[in-house]
Design a protein around this motif. Structure first.
Motif, PDB file in Angstrom:
ATOM      1  N   ILE A  41       0.822  -1.210   0.000  1.00 25.73           N
ATOM      2  CA  ILE A  41       0.000   0.000   0.000  1.00 25.73           C
ATOM      3  C   ILE A  41       0.856   1.261   0.000  1.00 25.73           C
ATOM      4  N   PRO A  42       1.898   1.374   0.856  1.00 23.56           N
ATOM      5  CA  PRO A  42       2.698   2.611   0.854  1.00 23.56           C
ATOM      6  C   PRO A  42       3.327   2.921  -0.505  1.00 23.56           C
ATOM      7  N   ASN A  43       3.970   1.929  -1.124  1.00 28.26           N
ATOM      8  CA  ASN A  43       4.617   2.167  -2.411  1.00 28.26           C
ATOM      9  C   ASN A  43       3.625   2.598  -3.478  1.00 28.26           C
ATOM     10  N   ASP A  44       2.421   2.061  -3.412  1.00 29.73           N
ATOM     11  CA  ASP A  44       1.424   2.345  -4.446  1.00 29.73           C
ATOM     12  C   ASP A  44       0.735   3.692  -4.269  1.00 29.73           C
ATOM     13  N   VAL A  45       0.605   4.185  -3.031  1.00 25.43           N
ATOM     14  CA  VAL A  45      -0.205   5.390  -2.848  1.00 25.43           C
ATOM     15  C   VAL A  45       0.485   6.551  -2.125  1.00 25.43           C
ATOM     16  N   ILE A  46       1.460   6.296  -1.251  1.00 22.14           N
ATOM     17  CA  ILE A  46       2.027   7.389  -0.447  1.00 22.14           C
ATOM     18  C   ILE A  46       2.681   8.447  -1.328  1.00 22.14           C
TER      19      ILE A  46
END
Length: 537
Positions: free
Chosen positions: A308-313
């Motif tokens: 999730i972090p790599n995809d949206v942050i």
């Protein structure tokens, strides 16, 4: 003067003897020596050699279901034992591990990268406190990822005491053959890596291999005249290289990364024009990322993990126009720029700096970043988090253990349940349309990737952020501190958990701004904190 020989990929395989130890350098499919890896696989399938190899690799070197990188080596019989940092993008390797076809030691990626230094210096192993209390600790699992490894009679990690403190001893691995990649080699064998998207740990690995009298083979795109390379741009001196393989099909086997052959904006030769950030569609992952980012303070160094972090942050930071408030780093050695996603993880367009992968972990393991945003698989009643093994599937740690051990703030980003969860969002809050089949808040995690007790004793602030609830680590375990508007505390939260959490005296309600389309106001949040001197609000 000693010069490396120029050989074919087929001849390079002759350097790799049955039962020897092979090491490769790369991340995802960036800097993969594809010509040689393909030939290893081809000869094994045709002739049964080389076989019974020990394989040492720091990073995950694959791209999901694609055939490249370490996927070429994932054959029963070709490998006997693997020391790896991550296999999450290598389904073939995970299948071998799940089915007990090979011995598999998973070690923290940063520790492995810096093991090259200790091996090169003839030290009896790398000593570190990173990994204590996790499955890496020999008192827990010793990094052994299946039953075959647990019964193999060998330990990759020891426990020692220095000046009254416990340390893990990451034991050296003899490297017989090392595969590296460069852009150019000159006639004397000096290696230039200018078009590679990462600096990686090429030179330390070479030094480690040379300590063992191992052979260093470098795949390059072209050989140029001696003396034509800027000596400051030489990554590996030619006297340390034994053989050079010139890639015959660089468009296929010498790509900068899986998704493209070469883009100078990813290796520092030029800057790409500034483009408007493409907003991430409003979905569960974006909502989780937004809520996680509300914890951010101004002028911080942050790390972004996979999932999730790599995809949206990164995209949210760009969309909200707050790139000037934070410095995004990635474990590969990147500072700034726009990190690539999913199968191209670890490479960044318009980066401000690209340093060595091993050097990056000196920051992460030493000073520690201000914030790390990490994915998570499950959390238990003690605040332990598992992100490394789900059932028999063993993706491994990557940089997870290294980074979460010392970061000042750890923000785990996870859906509340898994396996089919769907939800809808309005300005009024969240509605669970279909509950996931898998509970992620469990009594005990399957594998301890993050030790809640040790984190609390260290004074670390940890939050576990989901689309409907936020938990904060306390000395007595996770405390539910916030819920989303529109969800039922009993039905949607407590009944979907396998343990009863501590409850804050006053449960906060998540700001509904994170559920709306368009910019949600992160810049204003950071400006408010800046006016208050960086204090959290």
């Amino acid at each position: 003067m000693k010069k490396p020989v120029v050989i074919t990929a087929k001849e390079a395989v002759d350097y790799i003897k049955d039962g020897s130890a092979l090491c490769t350098i790369g991340m995802t499919l960036i800097s993969a020596s594809e010509s040689i890896l393909k030939e290893i696989e081809k000869q094994f399938l045709e002739k049964g050699h080389p076989k019974d190899l020990t394989y040492f690799h720091t990073c995950g070197q694959a791209a999901m279901k694609q055939s490249g990188g370490l996927q070429h080596l994932a054959h029963e019989g070709l490998l006997r034992r693997v020391f790896g940092g991550h296999w999450g993008q290598s389904p073939l390797m995970m299948e071998l591990i799940m089915n007990n076809k090979i011995e598999a030691f998973n070690l923290p990626q940063g520790q492995m990268a810096n093991m090259f230094h200790s091996m090169a210096l003839r030290e009896p192993g790398k000593l570190s406190r990173i990994g204590l209390g996790t499955y890496i600790d020999p008192r827990v699992e010793g990094g052994k990822m299946n039953e075959r490894t647990k019964n193999c009679g060998f330990d990759a990690v020891g426990l020692v005491e220095v000046d009254g403190e416990e340390y893990l001893q990451y034991k050296p691995v003899k490297i017989d053959t090392l595969l590296i990649r460069g852009t150019y080699a000159d006639e004397n064998g000096n290696i230039d890596t200018s078009h590679e998207g990462m600096a990686l740990e090429v030179l330390p690995a070479v030094m480690a291999a040379k300590r063992w009298n191992g052979k260093v083979i470098c795949q390059v795109e072209k050989i140029v005249k001696a003396g034509s390379l800027n000596p400051k741009h030489v990554t590996v001196p030619g006297v340390l290289v034994d053989a050079i393989v010139v890639c015959e099909n660089p468009m296929e086997d010498h790509r900068q990364t899986y998704s493209w052959y070469y883009d100078p904006a990813y290796s520092g030769q030029m800057m790409a024009p500034e483009a408007a950030a493409k907003p991430v569609p409003l979905n569960i992952r974006k909502v989780i990322g937004r809520r996680a980012l509300t914890e951010l303070l101004p002028d911080q160094i942050i790390n972004i993990g996979t999932g999730i972090p790599n995809d949206v942050i990164g995209p949210i930071i760009a969309e909200e126009g707050v790139s000037d408030h934070v410095m995004i780093t990635v474990e590969s050695g990147i500072y700034g720029g726009v990190p690539a996603e999913t199968i191209d993880f670890g490479i960044s367009m318009n980066a401000q700096a690209l340093i060595g992968h091993d050097r990056q972990f000196e920051l992460y393991n030493g000073a520690g970043v201000d914030f790390t945003f990490m994915g998570a698989g499950e959390m238990d009643q003690y605040g332990n988090v598992n992100a490394t093994k789900m059932g028999a599937k063993a993706p491994g740690a990557g940089g997870f253990i290294d980074i979460t051990a010392t970061a000042k703030h750890v923000i785990f980003c996870s859906t509340f349940t898994g396996g089919g969860l769907t939800a809808s969002f309005t300005g009024e809050g969240l509605k669970i349309e279909k509950e996931g089949k898998i509970k992620k808040l469990v009594k005990e995690v399957q594998q301890i990737s993050y030790n809640g007790r040790i984190a609390w004793e260290r004074g670390q602030k940890m939050l576990y952020v989901t689309e409907r609830a936020v938990f904060e680590l306390t000395g007595k375990g996770p405390m539910l501190i916030e819920i989303a508007k529109g969800v039922d505390l009993k039905k949607d939260i407590l009944e979907q958990m396998d343990f009863k959490p501590l409850l804050a005296e006053e449960l906060k309600v998540t700001d509904t701004a994170v559920y709306r389309d368009g910019v949600f106001g992160l810049r204003d949040i950071l400006k408010t904190k800046e006016k208050k001197g960086g204090e959290e609000i």
